[in-house]
Design an enzyme around this catalytic site. Structure first.
Site, short mmCIF file in Angstrom:
data_model
loop_
_atom_site.label_atom_id
_atom_site.label_comp_id
_atom_site.label_asym_id
_atom_site.label_seq_id
_atom_site.Cartn_x
_atom_site.Cartn_y
_atom_site.Cartn_z
N TYR A 139 39.42 0.85 31.07
CA TYR A 139 40.63 0.83 31.83
C TYR A 139 41.17 -0.42 31.54
O TYR A 139 42.50 -0.73 32.02
CB TYR A 139 40.61 1.00 33.16
CG TYR A 139 40.10 2.56 33.63
CD1 TYR A 139 40.27 3.52 32.51
CD2 TYR A 139 39.77 2.95 34.95
CE1 TYR A 139 39.70 4.73 32.84
CE2 TYR A 139 39.52 4.19 35.20
CZ TYR A 139 39.55 5.17 34.06
OH TYR A 139 39.10 6.36 34.65
N LYS A 160 26.00 6.71 28.49
CA LYS A 160 26.11 7.69 27.33
C LYS A 160 25.52 7.02 26.24
O LYS A 160 26.22 6.79 25.27
CB LYS A 160 27.57 7.97 27.22
CG LYS A 160 27.67 9.30 26.16
CD LYS A 160 27.49 10.49 26.63
CE LYS A 160 27.54 11.56 25.66
NZ LYS A 160 27.14 12.91 26.14
N ASP A 185 26.91 13.28 31.24
CA ASP A 185 27.17 14.45 31.29
C ASP A 185 25.93 15.45 32.38
O ASP A 185 26.29 16.33 32.95
CB ASP A 185 27.04 15.27 29.79
CG ASP A 185 26.07 14.69 28.88
OD1 ASP A 185 25.58 13.69 29.36
OD2 ASP A 185 26.01 15.16 27.71
N ASP A 237 34.83 6.58 38.05
CA ASP A 237 36.05 6.87 38.57
C ASP A 237 35.71 8.46 38.80
O ASP A 237 36.13 9.18 39.70
CB ASP A 237 37.11 6.28 37.55
CG ASP A 237 38.56 6.97 37.87
OD1 ASP A 237 38.60 7.42 39.19
OD2 ASP A 237 39.46 6.88 37.28
N ASP A 248 34.78 10.83 42.37
CA ASP A 248 35.78 11.87 42.98
C ASP A 248 34.93 13.27 42.91
O ASP A 248 35.02 13.77 43.98
CB ASP A 248 37.05 12.11 42.27
CG ASP A 248 38.13 11.09 42.62
OD1 ASP A 248 37.62 10.13 43.51
OD2 ASP A 248 39.12 11.45 42.06
#
Ligand code: NAD
Length: 359
Positions: free
Chosen positions: A143, A193, A225, A249, A253
């Site tokens: 980001y 990852k 994952d 992020d 959520d």
């Protein structure tokens, strides 16, 4: 003790929910013998209307003169179409996080016992209990990396976003997460990852070094994952989960959805120095603003986090969390958490009920 708190009431339901949280702090102050001094700070859409920019000069300095910041929410359709950054409320959110050096975002997702029927997962999963804390790196990663768009010769336009992490960035968020795990149930899952990304391999290397230092914390690596799957299969297995910005992020959520309503969930953003910033995870909810319908619990629980993590006032934080649970256990609900046919109360009455349990 005296604490100085910056209040960014913001837009939409922000002023309503912050108003209830302020009254809760005043009640706590009387019961536990603390003084709270409040400093109102204009930021977001209301600041665009008043002074032409969402992040007026001096905002960060005013916040830095306080012990903590409480933020309602900023933004709304009125300011949704602006293209200049200073006319966009979200610009202010990114600026304040950067200026206050808030690199760690703490997102608890706890299923409150009285609301277990609101959990969209299987009953037996909800019955096992959900109480986890996602620690998301907030100021690095993709980001904040370089963004590019360019024309290729044979593949049309191409875009790229750079993802970079330094050992320093990983270590400081890692330490926060290990320390938090020590304060909670002593378990930490680090999500990456590492089977694909080099940033994740460095992330894992640093986390393993820290895991040796914090050998009293039960540590595990989880691929992102798999983490996304485990969160819906068996969220009760997690205590503290630490991860980089973009994974955090998305996972935070996901975690919030399994606990029912976004009107219930608080968050904290902290750095190495005060002030930390505390805010509900929801937005400004323009659809219900000014109607006494907003659930103030997320903001009130954000105050509990402020007391616990910025002021080391654990008994006061416990008192707030217990007051919220007591009101929910009695069956009181705002519209967002009321079941079909269940009566709903408003923002102000919910705030009053919680305060009545604190007296
Ligand atoms: P939202 O969280 O504001 O609302 C989503 C839905 O949840 C709405 O139906 C709303 O009524 C409901 N809701 C939210 N909070 C509630 C509460 N406390 N009690 C009861 N119901 C509640 O998300 P959105 O609609 O996508 O965004 C609205 C505005 O908020 C946008 O301008 C967005 O940019 C902004 N926003 C700000 C922040 C922030 O300030 N940190 C975060 C997210 C969104």
């Amino acid at each position: 003790m005296t604490f100085k708190i910056a209040l960014i009431r913001g837009d939409g339901i922000g002023p309503e929910v912050v108003g209830e949280a302020v009254k809760v702090m005043e009640t706590i102050g009387k019961r536990f013998g603390h003084q709270f001094e409040f400093v109102d700070i204009l930021m977001g859409g209301c600041a665009i209307d008043a002074v032409g920019t969402s992040y007026p000069d001096g905002t960060a300095e005013k916040c830095k003169a306080c012990d903590a910041v409480l933020l309602g929410a900023v933004g709304g359709p009125k300011w949704g179409h602006a293209t200049q950054p200073e006319k966009r409320p979200e610009t202010a959110l990114l600026s304040i996080r950067k200026d206050l050096g808030l690199y760690a975002n703490l997102r608890p997702a706890a299923l409150r016992p009285a609301l277990s029927q609101a959990c969209p997962l299987k009953k037996e999963t909800a019955d096992r209990g959900i109480d986890l804390m996602i620690v998301r790196e907030l100021t690095g990663g993709i980001y904040f990396g370089k963004r590019e768009r360019y024309q290729t010769e044979d593949r049309g336009e191409e875009a790229s976003d750079r993802m970079a992490y330094s050992e320093l960035e990983i270590e400081r968020i890692g330490r926060r997460a290990f320390e938090l795990a020590r304060l909670r149930r002593g378990k930490l899952a680090s999500v990456d990852k590492a089977n694909v990304l080099e940033t994740s391999r460095l992330w894992r290397q640093v986390m393993h070094r820290l895991a040796e230092e914090y050998s009293d914390v039960a540590y595990e690596d989880v691929l992102v994952d798999n983490a996304a799957m485990q969160l819906v299969r068996d969220p009760g297995q997690f205590d503290v989960v630490v991860t980089e910005n973009m994974f955090g992020d998305i996972l935070s959520d996901e975690a919030s959805m399994i606990t029912g309503s976004i009107g219930l969930l608080p968050s904290a953003s902290i750095g190495d120095q005060a002030p930390g910033l505390y805010e509900p995870i929801h937005g400004s909810a323009p659809d219900i603003a000014g109607q006494d319908k907003a659930n103030p619990i997320a903001t009130i629980l954000s105050v509990a986090m402020m007391f616990r993590y910025s002021f080391q006032l654990a008994a006061e934080a416990d008192a707030i969390e217990q007051a919220v649970d007591a009101v929910l256990n009695e069956g009181w609900r705002t519209a967002d958490i009321a079941g079909p046919g269940e009566p709903a109360i408003g923002t102000i009455q919910m705030g009053e009920l919680i305060r009545s349990k604190l007296k």
